[in-house]
Design an enzyme around this catalytic site. Structure first.
Site, short mmCIF file in Angstrom:
data_model
loop_
_atom_site.label_atom_id
_atom_site.label_comp_id
_atom_site.label_asym_id
_atom_site.label_seq_id
_atom_site.Cartn_x
_atom_site.Cartn_y
_atom_site.Cartn_z
N PRO A 261 0.79 -1.25 0.00
CA PRO A 261 0.00 0.00 0.00
C PRO A 261 0.81 1.29 0.00
CG PRO A 261 0.03 -0.94 2.18
CD PRO A 261 0.76 -1.91 1.30
N CYS A 262 1.40 1.60 -1.14
CA CYS A 262 2.19 2.83 -1.28
C CYS A 262 1.32 4.08 -1.10
CB CYS A 262 2.93 2.84 -2.61
SG CYS A 262 1.92 2.44 -4.04
#
Length: 171
Positions: free
Chosen positions: A141-142
């Site tokens: 989850p950047c």
């Protein structure tokens, strides 16, 4: 000397409230890329960078993987946590990507906090670059990384989508 055959990946497409997701899996069903349709060119560049030559065939990802993506967008913030990913990259990139996966849904971290989480507090820019080379959006989850002042900073899927994802996870 015989050259190695390019690996074959399966490209699946899943409709979501914020655009179609491109889901790429390998022969074992591990996710090798996930991005939004309007960023397909970026996804292809990252696949080439991380895997070299490959063949991409349309098809269906394993049902459990498809169901996890659908469940995430339906509100199950942890649905993607158990998915297996296979990413090629440097040892540093893998450290950053593991730290990203450790950020709980509904929370954010700054780039400085991300660098500190891997024991390299001075590597803020390098952590940011590794974040940007992540080929598996959402699962790694950047989008949960924000600027030091709390503002939304660059996201390969676009800032409006990042805003939506963070609000979705905060519910």
């Amino acid at each position: 000397m015989k050259s190695a055959q390019p690996e074959t990946f399966i490209l699946d497409r899943i409709a979501t409230p914020v655009g179609e997701v491109l889901l790429v899996v390998d022969a074992d069903g591990a996710v090798v890329a996930l991005d939004f349709e309007d960023y397909e060119a970026r996804m292809m560049r990252l696949l080439t960078r991380h895997h070299g030559a490959f063949v991409l065939e349309p098809g269906a990802a394993p049902e459990t993987t498809r169901a996890a993506v659908t469940a995430y967008f339906a509100g199950d913030r942890r649905a993607l946590d158990g998915l297996v990913v296979r990413t090629n990259g440097t040892p540093f990139q893998h450290e950053v990507w593991a730290a990203l996966r450790a950020i709980p849904a509904g929370e954010t971290r700054t780039y400085g906090q991300l660098a500190a989480a891997i024991g390299r507090p001075k590597a803020v820019r390098a952590a940011g670059l590794a974040n940007g080379q992540n080929p598996v959006a959402l699962i790694v989850p950047c989008h949960r990384v924000i600027g030091a002042n709390g503002t939304l900073t660059g996201y390969a899927g676009g800032l409006e989508r990042k805003r939506w994802l963070l609000a979705h996870e905060a519910r």
